[in-house]
Design a protein around this motif. Structure first.
Motif, PDB file in Angstrom:
ATOM      1  N   ALA A   1      -4.447   8.409   0.586  1.00  0.00           N
ATOM      2  CA  ALA A   1      -4.035   7.239   1.357  1.00  0.00           C
ATOM      3  C   ALA A   1      -3.818   7.575   2.829  1.00  0.00           C
ATOM      4  O   ALA A   1      -4.239   6.822   3.718  1.00  0.00           O
TER       5      ALA A   1
ATOM      6  N   SER B   1      -0.591  -6.486  -6.105  1.00  0.00           N
ATOM      7  CA  SER B   1      -1.262  -5.877  -4.954  1.00  0.00           C
ATOM      8  C   SER B   1      -2.492  -6.679  -4.546  1.00  0.00           C
ATOM      9  O   SER B   1      -2.757  -6.852  -3.338  1.00  0.00           O
TER      10      SER B   1
ATOM     11  N   ALA C   1       0.821  -1.211   0.000  1.00  0.00           N
ATOM     12  CA  ALA C   1       0.000   0.000   0.000  1.00  0.00           C
ATOM     13  C   ALA C   1       0.853   1.258   0.000  1.00  0.00           C
ATOM     14  O   ALA C   1       0.635   2.178  -0.800  1.00  0.00           O
TER      15      ALA C   1
ATOM     16  N   VAL D   1      -7.430  -1.070  -4.457  1.00  0.00           N
ATOM     17  CA  VAL D   1      -6.087  -0.790  -4.965  1.00  0.00           C
ATOM     18  C   VAL D   1      -5.861  -1.402  -6.356  1.00  0.00           C
ATOM     19  O   VAL D   1      -5.490  -0.690  -7.298  1.00  0.00           O
TER      20      VAL D   1
ATOM     21  N   ALA E   1      -5.453   2.289  -0.248  1.00  0.00           N
ATOM     22  CA  ALA E   1      -4.353   2.271   0.719  1.00  0.00           C
ATOM     23  C   ALA E   1      -4.783   2.895   2.042  1.00  0.00           C
ATOM     24  O   ALA E   1      -4.364   2.449   3.118  1.00  0.00           O
TER      25      ALA E   1
END
Length: 411
Positions: free
Chosen positions: A63, A179, A27, A90, A118
């Motif tokens: 984020a 991710s 993240a 994400v 994130a």
């Protein structure tokens, strides 16, 4: 199991700490280690690097700024629900940015997908880790921040290696796949929805808003604004001084590796001198490193800057959550951490964007260095004015006061 109660079992706590590091690597790596995307995104969409810097800064801002919302939400819904949401957002944002044929939708996808996703991961997992460890809580919080250092080590060279092979869209899609795999794997380790509590802590949702806390927040804005400038603009500066793109990405990775080392060194340091002292020392070191950057004209000088900056950066960030713990204890820990993350978000929005605009207006990457140095000096000046008694609202040594300098006395 809740984000506000200790996680039962040594294995469960270890799994949560490992998941926090892994999720933070992905993240935070995708919002702080994206410097190699700056030039390719500008070229692909026909915009200036200042516009791309603003988009990447807005992604970082989302984020970190959302922590003030997602932290308290994790107390009610459980960290697992928030991290699961981030695991969906994400990769979706990365795939959408890869498919966009214009800059505006690509930037929006990064902010709404990667940034918001994130934000659903970082503070909820940090707060869950702090709640899970009844003993050694300060140390656990420092170790939990290692993901940020790992992200800046891994992400820039990986992106720089993939871009010539896969191009910008392929690189974004590859990042999306990775991710998704990592974040989904971290979800089971997170605490689920908490059981209904018999009573509520009266001040659980209200962080201090006194003058000391506001000074600390203002210092965080200035320092983090300076802190994010190298991660975005160091590759461009290195390229202007004859370093190839891979070399520029390697410098950012080196700074990330030094940051990781700084975080690890902060563990014994905060146990001996307290998180507050280490926090201020780290700020002074990474801001002082801008003098090395300003005078660097080749690989040796830039390498020295990356190492010194990274060590200070790691010490400063590594104990940030432990500073909150030292000054305030566990009361409203998630909201307090989220509040400082929000201040960090403002800095992340201001610093790289201002440095990018200055570089565009002057036509010189050295302008970005000057902007970063000025922001760092301002942040250090404000931080020097902060006193722990002003932040806590209680004089040191009084009943119930946080007792500097040892964070571990609270854990």
């Amino acid at each position: 199991m809740s984000a506000g109660a200790p996680t039962s079992g040594r294995v469960a706590r270890a799994a949560l700490l490992g998941a926090t590091v892994a999720a933070g690597t992905v993240a935070l790596g995708l919002v702080t280690g994206t410097g190699p995307l700056l030039g390719p995104m500008a070229a692909a969409h026909g915009v200036g690097t200042g516009a791309v810097s603003l988009a990447l800064s807005a992604t970082l801002c989302a984020a970190l700024g959302l922590g003030v919302v997602t932290g308290p939400l994790a107390r009610r819904l459980g960290a697992r629900a928030l991290v699961g949401t981030g695991a969906l957002l994400v990769p979706t944002g990365l795939f959408a940015a890869a498919a966009a044929d214009r800059f505006a939708p690509a930037a929006a996808a990064l902010v709404a997908g990667v940034g918001v996703g994130a934000g659903c991961v970082v503070v909820p997992m940090a707060a869950a880790t702090g709640a899970a460890f009844a003993h050694g809580r300060g140390t656990a919080l420092v170790v939990a921040t290692a993901g940020g250092g790992l992200g800046t080590v891994v992400t820039p060279p990986v992106l720089a290696a993939l871009l010539p092979v896969l191009g910008l869209p392929g690189t974004l899609r590859a990042a999306g796949l990775v991710s998704a795999g990592v974040l989904v794997a971290c979800v089971p380790a997170c605490p689920g929805r908490p059981r209904p509590a018999g009573r509520r802590t009266p001040a659980a949702g209200r962080p201090s808003a006194g003058p000391g806390w506001r000074l600390l927040a203002a210092a965080t804005v200035g320092l983090t604004a300076a802190m994010f400038v190298p991660f975005t603009h160091l590759p461009g500066y290195a390229a202007a001084h004859g370093t190839d793109p891979a070399g520029g990405a390697a410098l950012v990775a080196l700074a990330g590796a030094a940051s990781l080392t700084g975080r690890l060194l902060a563990v014994p340091a905060q146990a001996r001198w307290g998180a507050w002292a280490v926090h201020r020392a780290g700020a002074a070191v990474f801001c002082g490193a801008f003098a090395l950057w300003a005078t660097a004209a080749g690989p040796t000088g830039l390498t020295a800057f990356a190492v010194v900056f990274g060590l200070g950066h790691g010490a400063y960030l590594g104990v940030a959550a432990a500073v909150v713990l030292q000054l305030h204890g566990t009361d409203a820990l998630a909201l307090r951490i989220g509040s400082l993350h929000a201040a960090t978000a403002v800095g992340g929005l201001v610093g790289p964007a201002a440095a990018g605009v200055a570089a565009d207006l002057t036509g010189s990457p050295s302008a970005a260095v000057a902007v970063g140095a000025a922001l760092g000096v301002a942040g250090c000046a404000v931080l020097a004015a902060v006193r722990p008694t002003a932040v806590t609202g209680r004089p040191a040594g009084s009943a119930g006061a946080a007792q500097p300098p040892r964070c571990r006395s609270i854990a």
